[in-house]
Design a protein around this motif. Structure first.
Motif, PDB file in Angstrom:
ATOM      1  N   GLU A  88       0.801  -1.230   0.000  1.00  0.00           N
ATOM      2  CA  GLU A  88       0.000   0.000   0.000  1.00  0.00           C
ATOM      3  C   GLU A  88       0.831   1.275   0.000  1.00  0.00           C
ATOM      4  O   GLU A  88       0.344   2.326  -0.420  1.00  0.00           O
ATOM      5  N   SER A  89       2.071   1.206   0.512  1.00  0.00           N
ATOM      6  CA  SER A  89       2.842   2.432   0.736  1.00  0.00           C
ATOM      7  C   SER A  89       4.196   2.396   0.032  1.00  0.00           C
ATOM      8  O   SER A  89       4.834   1.348  -0.053  1.00  0.00           O
ATOM      9  N   LYS A  90       4.619   3.552  -0.424  1.00  0.00           N
ATOM     10  CA  LYS A  90       5.892   3.666  -1.146  1.00  0.00           C
ATOM     11  C   LYS A  90       7.078   3.457  -0.214  1.00  0.00           C
ATOM     12  O   LYS A  90       8.029   2.741  -0.542  1.00  0.00           O
ATOM     13  N   ASN A  91       7.038   4.101   0.961  1.00  0.00           N
ATOM     14  CA  ASN A  91       8.152   4.025   1.917  1.00  0.00           C
ATOM     15  C   ASN A  91       7.705   3.371   3.217  1.00  0.00           C
ATOM     16  O   ASN A  91       6.731   3.824   3.840  1.00  0.00           O
ATOM     17  N   VAL A  92       8.426   2.321   3.627  1.00  0.00           N
ATOM     18  CA  VAL A  92       8.053   1.588   4.838  1.00  0.00           C
ATOM     19  C   VAL A  92       9.298   1.277   5.667  1.00  0.00           C
ATOM     20  O   VAL A  92      10.326   0.851   5.132  1.00  0.00           O
ATOM     21  N   HIS A 118       7.275  12.018  10.402  1.00  0.00           N
ATOM     22  CA  HIS A 118       7.425  11.710   8.986  1.00  0.00           C
ATOM     23  C   HIS A 118       6.226  10.905   8.493  1.00  0.00           C
ATOM     24  O   HIS A 118       6.275   9.683   8.337  1.00  0.00           O
ATOM     25  N   VAL A 119       5.164  11.635   8.221  1.00  0.00           N
ATOM     26  CA  VAL A 119       3.913  11.008   7.795  1.00  0.00           C
ATOM     27  C   VAL A 119       4.052  10.378   6.406  1.00  0.00           C
ATOM     28  O   VAL A 119       3.271   9.504   6.031  1.00  0.00           O
ATOM     29  N   ILE A 185      12.865   8.468   4.258  1.00  0.00           N
ATOM     30  CA  ILE A 185      12.082   9.588   4.779  1.00  0.00           C
ATOM     31  C   ILE A 185      12.544  10.857   4.074  1.00  0.00           C
ATOM     32  O   ILE A 185      13.605  10.882   3.447  1.00  0.00           O
ATOM     33  N   ASN A 186      11.757  11.917   4.171  1.00  0.00           N
ATOM     34  CA  ASN A 186      12.150  13.222   3.633  1.00  0.00           C
ATOM     35  C   ASN A 186      12.989  13.931   4.695  1.00  0.00           C
ATOM     36  O   ASN A 186      12.452  14.555   5.608  1.00  0.00           O
ATOM     37  N   TYR A 187      14.300  13.814   4.571  1.00  0.00           N
ATOM     38  CA  TYR A 187      15.209  14.359   5.573  1.00  0.00           C
ATOM     39  C   TYR A 187      15.630  15.770   5.193  1.00  0.00           C
ATOM     40  O   TYR A 187      16.103  16.009   4.080  1.00  0.00           O
TER      41      TYR A 187
END
Length: 226
Positions: A88-92, A118-119, A185-187
């Motif tokens: 379901e999700s791109k980043n896990v 980091h939603v 994550i978007n760091y």
């Protein structure tokens, strides 16, 4: 006298560099201000609408993530659930843990904070002893281990605390930096400047699980008191 002269020269060089930098920044700001001044009302309105659309799109994306279980650190009950969640999700980020390993509790604390911050990334945990097939498939040998998945594929691992300073007292910012290095994550920080007090003491090398280290199904603990 020679030393004093060298210091004065260095000070002048630094002052000149600071002035040059300030001049460049000022010129850039002036150019932006002039650009805005030259816009007519229609152009300003168009710019405003584009920004509103961008904000609306970002809000819709956030709501979509939340509907898929992002924004909280959750435990999933089985291996079957893992595959559905990852799909379901791109980043896990998935924490493979064991109840009796103290360091897993430390990892839980930091992941709980990062899940809320980091939603854009889904944060999960799965009991390694209840998921033998998955652990063998993902080569999970040391507990705790974080499996970092992007588009359904394992991109990287955080094995034990080696990448986090090899200490139980690592900060949430250190783990955040490590996840940022994997682009999971978007760091927003500087990846070239890890939040370690001493890079010489902690080091920055990443641990990768080697296929040759997988022996049997017993899990090694990264916790000294286990």
């Amino acid at each position: 006298m020679a030393a004093d002269s060298s210091v004065e020269i260095l000070q002048k060089v630094l002052e000149n560099e600071i002035l040059q930098t300030a001049k460049v920044v000022e010129e850039h700001l002036d150019a932006e201000m002039q650009k805005l001044d030259q816009m007519d009302e229609d152009e300003l309105e168009c710019l405003k609408q584009r920004r509103l659309e961008a904000l609306k799109k970002a809000q819709q994306q956030k709501q979509e993530w939340l509907s898929k279980g992002h924004g909280e650190y959750r435990e999933i009950p089985s291996e079957r659930d893992f595959f559905q969640e990852v799909k379901e999700s791109k980043n896990v980020v998935c924490h493979f843990y064991r109840d009796t390993t103290f360091r897993c509790q430390i990892m839980d604390k930091h992941l709980t904070v990062l899940a809320k911050k980091h939603v854009e990334t889904k944060f999960l945990k799965l009991n390694a002893e209840k998921s033998p097939f998955l652990c063998e498939r993902l080569r999970i040998k040391v507990i705790p281990t974080l499996a970092l998945l992007k588009d359904g594929k394992t991109q990287d691992y955080v094995v034990g605390f080696t990448d986090l300073g090899n200490t139980d007292d690592f900060t949430t910012e250190t783990l955040e930096w490590r996840l940022g290095c994997a682009a999971i994550i978007n760091y927003s920080g500087n990846l070239m400047d890890p939040p370690f007090q001493s890079q010489k003491k902690f080091g920055t090398s990443f641990t990768k699980l080697d296929k040759k280290t997988i022996r049997g199904k017993k899990y090694d603990s990264d916790s000294d008191d286990d």
